[in-house]
Design a protein around this motif. Structure first.
Motif, PDB file in Angstrom:
ATOM      1  N   LEU A 161      20.410 -11.542 -60.214  1.00 54.02           N
ATOM      2  CA  LEU A 161      21.514 -12.506 -60.067  1.00 54.02           C
ATOM      3  C   LEU A 161      22.902 -12.142 -60.053  1.00 54.02           C
ATOM      4  O   LEU A 161      23.681 -12.329 -60.996  1.00 54.02           O
ATOM      5  CB  LEU A 161      21.354 -13.909 -60.977  1.00 54.02           C
ATOM      6  N   GLU A 208      26.810 -12.521 -58.697  1.00 57.13           N
ATOM      7  CA  GLU A 208      27.487 -13.569 -58.539  1.00 57.13           C
ATOM      8  C   GLU A 208      28.932 -13.155 -58.732  1.00 57.13           C
ATOM      9  O   GLU A 208      29.634 -12.168 -59.174  1.00 57.13           O
ATOM     10  CB  GLU A 208      27.064 -14.825 -59.035  1.00 57.13           C
ATOM     11  N   TYR A 227      22.134 -20.145 -51.083  1.00 57.15           N
ATOM     12  CA  TYR A 227      21.067 -19.612 -51.776  1.00 57.15           C
ATOM     13  C   TYR A 227      19.574 -20.061 -51.181  1.00 57.15           C
ATOM     14  O   TYR A 227      19.408 -21.325 -51.062  1.00 57.15           O
ATOM     15  CB  TYR A 227      20.890 -19.991 -53.401  1.00 57.15           C
ATOM     16  N   THR A 273      24.750 -15.567 -53.084  1.00 56.11           N
ATOM     17  CA  THR A 273      25.132 -16.378 -54.259  1.00 56.11           C
ATOM     18  C   THR A 273      26.456 -16.654 -54.141  1.00 56.11           C
ATOM     19  O   THR A 273      27.031 -17.601 -54.852  1.00 56.11           O
ATOM     20  CB  THR A 273      24.798 -15.656 -55.894  1.00 56.11           C
ATOM     21  N   ALA A 301      20.696 -12.452 -54.839  1.00 53.85           N
ATOM     22  CA  ALA A 301      19.954 -12.371 -55.721  1.00 53.85           C
ATOM     23  C   ALA A 301      18.474 -11.896 -55.598  1.00 53.85           C
ATOM     24  O   ALA A 301      17.981 -12.171 -54.410  1.00 53.85           O
ATOM     25  CB  ALA A 301      20.127 -13.880 -56.603  1.00 53.85           C
ATOM     26  N   GLN A 352      16.121 -12.488 -58.032  1.00 47.53           N
ATOM     27  CA  GLN A 352      14.962 -13.123 -58.706  1.00 47.53           C
ATOM     28  C   GLN A 352      14.095 -14.033 -57.691  1.00 47.53           C
ATOM     29  O   GLN A 352      14.568 -14.364 -56.817  1.00 47.53           O
ATOM     30  CB  GLN A 352      15.967 -13.995 -59.915  1.00 47.53           C
ATOM     31  N   THR A 409      17.221 -15.525 -65.873  1.00 48.93           N
ATOM     32  CA  THR A 409      17.060 -15.236 -64.411  1.00 48.93           C
ATOM     33  C   THR A 409      16.624 -16.223 -63.653  1.00 48.93           C
ATOM     34  O   THR A 409      15.806 -16.597 -63.211  1.00 48.93           O
ATOM     35  CB  THR A 409      15.907 -14.105 -64.195  1.00 48.93           C
TER      36      THR A 409
END
Length: 335
Positions: free
Chosen positions: A21, A23, A241, A267, A284, A286, A332
């Motif tokens: 993640l 950002e 996202y 993100t 990301a 995740q 996450t």
């Protein structure tokens, strides 16, 4: 929508690392980068769950250089007017201090009002929370958001940290707040309610920081609005996202361009304010069983429009000294 794209080349990876993640991308400018010892690396970004801050030039293959390594999630960092750093980390806003070649957690400037119920009252049964995105505004204030670790409904909000160190909650209960981003005069704030696909806009009293009742700026139908920035023309860039794109909106809310990116979960987005202009987009990995393309990477492309140098925090000269950061579990979840 305009037929001519403001992105003038292909997106490429800044670094081959994949992040769960990443950002909080910002362009701090060449002068601030040099003062911080970052050489020409004027872009910064974070990896939220691992608490790391990176810098980069934003050029393809330039790499990401570790600048801070904290023991708690970090949502974003900002320069201060005095040339230092602050970060939204854990459930606090903290100073960052140089130690052993890296920035480390220093004095606690403000504690966010976490562990609250949906109406803002204290609760002993509230879920664990953490900071999310955060940004300084043109008048020296810092605006961090917070959310439940698992994105629990109603436990997200945005706060305002004033230069005197006072921290005030400024939104009603949300789930996953993102942004905010500000117009160049600081009179307009944009933010996202990610879980509901809404981009909101609110007028700001620049003298006091008071936030007027937010209104809907745009509804995102495919994917979830995440990090954002405002360019030199006053247009809002919105990372989506799950949508594999960045949306560029005119100040009146009309969609100017949908910019496809080679990653499924963008993100945040940042634009350089110094030519030649570039955009970087954090992404990301995740929740993706098989990351592919540039999923989880920081990517970059040349653009024809300038951004703005990130605003700085005016400081907390009377902020009380805290006992440091309260450790929370590494996470996450969507940010």
């Amino acid at each position: 929508m305009s037929t001519a794209s403001v992105v003038t080349g292909e997106f490429e990876a800044v670094d081959q690392q994949r992040f769960a993640l990443s950002e909080g991308s910002r362009f701090i400018g060449a002068e601030a980068a040099a003062a911080a010892g970052f050489a020409e690396q004027a872009f910064i970004c974070v990896d939220i769950p691992t608490g790391r801050l990176f810098s980069t030039t934003g050029e393809p293959g330039a790499g990401l250089h570790l600048r801070a390594d904290l023991d708690v999630p970090v949502g974003a960092a900002a320069r201060t007017a005095a040339g230092g750093w602050i970060a939204a980390a854990g459930t606090s806003v903290i100073r960052l201090v140089q130690e052993g070649g890296l920035l480390r957690a220093g004095q606690t400037l403000a504690e966010l009002p976490v562990a609250n119920t949906e109406d803002g009252s204290a609760s002993s049964t509230a879920p664990a929370q953490r900071v999310n995105d955060a940004v300084a505004d043109p008048h020296g204030r810092f605006w961090p958001g917070a959310m439940g670790l698992e994105g629990e409904e109603g436990y997200g909000f945005i706060t305002r940290v004033d230069p005197d160190g006072q921290c005030r909650r400024v939104t009603d209960a949300m789930t996953i707040p993102n942004g905010p981003a500000f117009s160049a005069d600081g009179a307009t704030m944009y933010f996202a309610e990610t879980s509901q696909g809404r981009i909101m806009r609110a007028s700001i009293d620049v003298a006091t920081g008071h936030v007027a009742e937010p209104e809907l700026f745009a509804q995102v139908e495919e994917g979830n609005p995440d990090g954002m920035t405002v360019d030199a023309e006053g247009c809002l860039w919105q990372a989506v996202y799950g949508g594999g794109c960045v949306l560029r909106y005119a100040p009146d809310g009309s969609l100017l361009e949908k910019i496809s990116v080679p990653a499924r979960q963008p993100t945040s987005v940042a634009l350089s304010a110094e030519a030649p202009y570039r955009v970087i987009v954090t992404t990301a990995a995740q929740e993706l069983e098989s990351p592919s393309g540039h999923d989880g990477r920081v990517i970059t492309a040349p653009v024809s429009v300038a951004g703005r140098v990130a605003d700085v925090f005016a400081g907390c000269p009377r902020a009380p000294r805290g006992s440091g950061l309260r450790p929370v579990m590494r996470i996450t979840v969507l940010g």
